[in-house]
Design an enzyme around this catalytic site. Structure first.
Site, short mmCIF file in Angstrom:
data_model
loop_
_atom_site.label_atom_id
_atom_site.label_comp_id
_atom_site.label_asym_id
_atom_site.label_seq_id
_atom_site.Cartn_x
_atom_site.Cartn_y
_atom_site.Cartn_z
N ASN A 104 59.14 70.60 -44.88
CA ASN A 104 58.55 69.79 -43.82
C ASN A 104 59.57 69.18 -42.87
O ASN A 104 59.46 69.31 -41.66
CB ASN A 104 57.71 68.66 -44.44
CG ASN A 104 56.38 69.15 -44.95
OD1 ASN A 104 55.48 69.44 -44.18
ND2 ASN A 104 56.24 69.25 -46.26
N ASP A 129 57.97 72.53 -53.83
CA ASP A 129 56.69 71.80 -53.86
C ASP A 129 55.48 72.66 -53.49
O ASP A 129 54.35 72.24 -53.73
CB ASP A 129 56.75 70.59 -52.92
CG ASP A 129 57.71 69.53 -53.42
OD1 ASP A 129 57.82 69.37 -54.65
OD2 ASP A 129 58.36 68.87 -52.59
N HIS A 252 65.59 66.57 -61.83
CA HIS A 252 66.15 67.63 -61.00
C HIS A 252 66.42 68.93 -61.74
O HIS A 252 66.85 69.91 -61.12
CB HIS A 252 67.44 67.13 -60.34
CG HIS A 252 67.16 66.17 -59.21
ND1 HIS A 252 66.81 64.86 -59.44
CD2 HIS A 252 67.14 66.35 -57.87
CE1 HIS A 252 66.61 64.26 -58.28
NE2 HIS A 252 66.79 65.14 -57.32
#
Length: 322
Positions: A104, A129, A252
Site C-alpha cells: 500500500n 498480508d 517477524h
C-alpha cells in the site's frame, strides 16, 4: 523509448521479492534495457544509493528470503522536498521508468511521484498480508502462511502434552488474511480478525462447552479489535481461570525464510510482466494475477481499503470449529 529501468523494494520485506527482482533484471536485459537497483526503497532514491544490475547480479537469489536491495520506510519521501531529491537523482542516473515491489505505502508513493514528475512506474504486489485488490495472491503470502502453520503445529504438540489453551498471534494489523488461512489450516478453535467484530462472550461459551482437558489453539491477528493475543488471553484468564493459558507471538519469523515454489513462480511471472507492461506504455498500475490471468490494476484501485474476506469462509470457520 525506455532505456534504463530502476527497480526497488519498499515497505515490509516479503519472501519472493528477490525472485521478482531477478525476473525484472533478466527480462529487461533480454529487451536490451539497462537496470539499476535502488537500495532501501524511496530512502535510497533520495540518498542516491544506486547499483547497476546485470544478469549475473541476480544469480542464486531466487531461493533467498528478504530482499538483496534492502528496504525501508521513508518519512522524507512523504515531503515535496524529498520527492524532488529523488527525482533529481533518478534523472542523474538516466532512469526512464520504475518497477516498484511493495504494498500500500509503496504504491501510494509511486502514484504521487508519477503525478508530480511523470516517470512511469509499474508495481508488483510484495507483501505477506495479501491485502491488495487486483490479485488473488501477493508475493510472500503463501510462504508466510506455511511458516505460521509449521509453527502452530509445533505449538499444538506442546499444548497437547499439557492440555493448554494457546493464543497464537500472527501478523495482520489491518488485514486478517494470514489469520484466516492459518486458523483454518491449523484447525483452530477460534480466529480473531480485525475485519470482524468478535463476541468474546461466544468465545467463553465455546471454550466452556468444549473438552476442557485437551489442547486448544486460538489464532489472533495482531490488529484484532480486542487488542491482540495478550489482551484476549488476559480476559479469558479472568473469566475462565481453570484453563492453563499461554500466549505465543510469532512476530517477524513470518516475514523470513526461503520463498515457497508458489511464491517463486508468482514473483517471476509478475516481474516479467511488469517490464513488458512498461515497454507497452503502461504506467501507474500494479501487475496481478486473478483466476490464472495477468491483470493490470491502477494503483489507486489496488490500495483501496476494501476487505477481501470471503463471507462463506467466515461461515465455514464457525461450523468447523464447533
Amino acid at each position: 523509448m525506455i532505456k534504463r529501468i530502476g527497480v526497488f523494494t519498499s515497505g515490509g520485506d516479503a519472501p519472493g521479492m528477490n525472485a521478482c527482482v531477478r525476473a525484472v533484471v533478466r527480462t529487461a536485459i533480454y529487451h536490451n534495457i539497462e537496470v539499476v537497483g535502488i537500495m532501501r526503497g524511496y530512502e535510497g532514491m533520495i540518498n542516491g544509493e544506486f547499483m547497476p544490475l546485470e544478469a549475473q547480479s541476480v544469480a542464486n537469489i531466487i531461493q533467498r528470503g528478504g530482499t538483496i536491495l534492502k528496504t525501508a520506510r521513508s518519512q522524507e519521501f512523504m515531503t515535496p522536498e524529498g520527492r524532488r531529491k529523488a527525482y533529481e537523482n533518478l534523472k542523474a542516473q538516466g532512469i526512464d521508468a520504475l518497477v516498484a515491489i511493495g504494498g500500500n505505502g509503496t504504491f501510494t508513493g509511486a502514484t504521487i511521484f508519477e503525478k508530480e514528475y511523470g516517470i512511469p512506474s509499474v508495481g508488483t504486489p510484495g507483501t505477506i498480508d495479501n491485502d491488495l485488490l487486483g490479485t488473488d495472491y501477493t508475493l510472500g503470502y503463501d510462504t508466510a502462511i506455511n511458516t505460521v502453520i509449521k509453527a502452530v503445529d509445533a505449538i499444538r504438540d506442546t499444548a497437547e502434552s499439557h492440555d493448554r489453551l494457546f493464543f497464537v498471534e500472527v501478523m495482520g494489523r489491518d488485514s486478517g488474511q494470514i489469520a484466516l488461512a492459518t486458523g483454518i489450516g491449523a484447525g483452530a478453535e477460534a480466529i480473531l480478525l480485525p475485519e470482524v467484530k468478535f463476541d468474546l462472550e461466544r468465545l467463553y461459551e465455546r471454550l466452556e462447552k468444549g473438552r476442557r482437558k485437551s489442547a486448544k489453539i486460538i489464532i489472533v491477528a495482531e490488529g484484532d479489535e480486542a487488542g491482540g493475543a495478550f489482551a484476549v488471553a488476559e480476559k479469558v484468564k479472568e473469566r475462565l481461570p481453570q484453563f492453563d493459558t499461554k500466549v505465543s507471538v510469532l512476530g517477524h519469523i513470518q516475514r523470513g525464510g526461503s520463498p515457497s515454489c508458489f511464491d517463486r513462480m508468482l514473483a517471476s511471472e509478475l516481474g516479467f510482466h511488469a517490464v513488458e507492461a512498461l515497454l507497452k506504455g503502461k504506467k501507474g498500475v500494479m501487475v496481478g494475477k486473478i483466476d490464472k490471468k495477468i491483470v493490470f490494476t491502477p494503483f489507486a484501485e489496488a490500495i483501496k481499503d476494501t476487505s477481501k474476506m470471503d463471507p462463506e469462509m467466515l461461515r465455514m470457520v464457525g461450523i468447523l470449529a464447533s
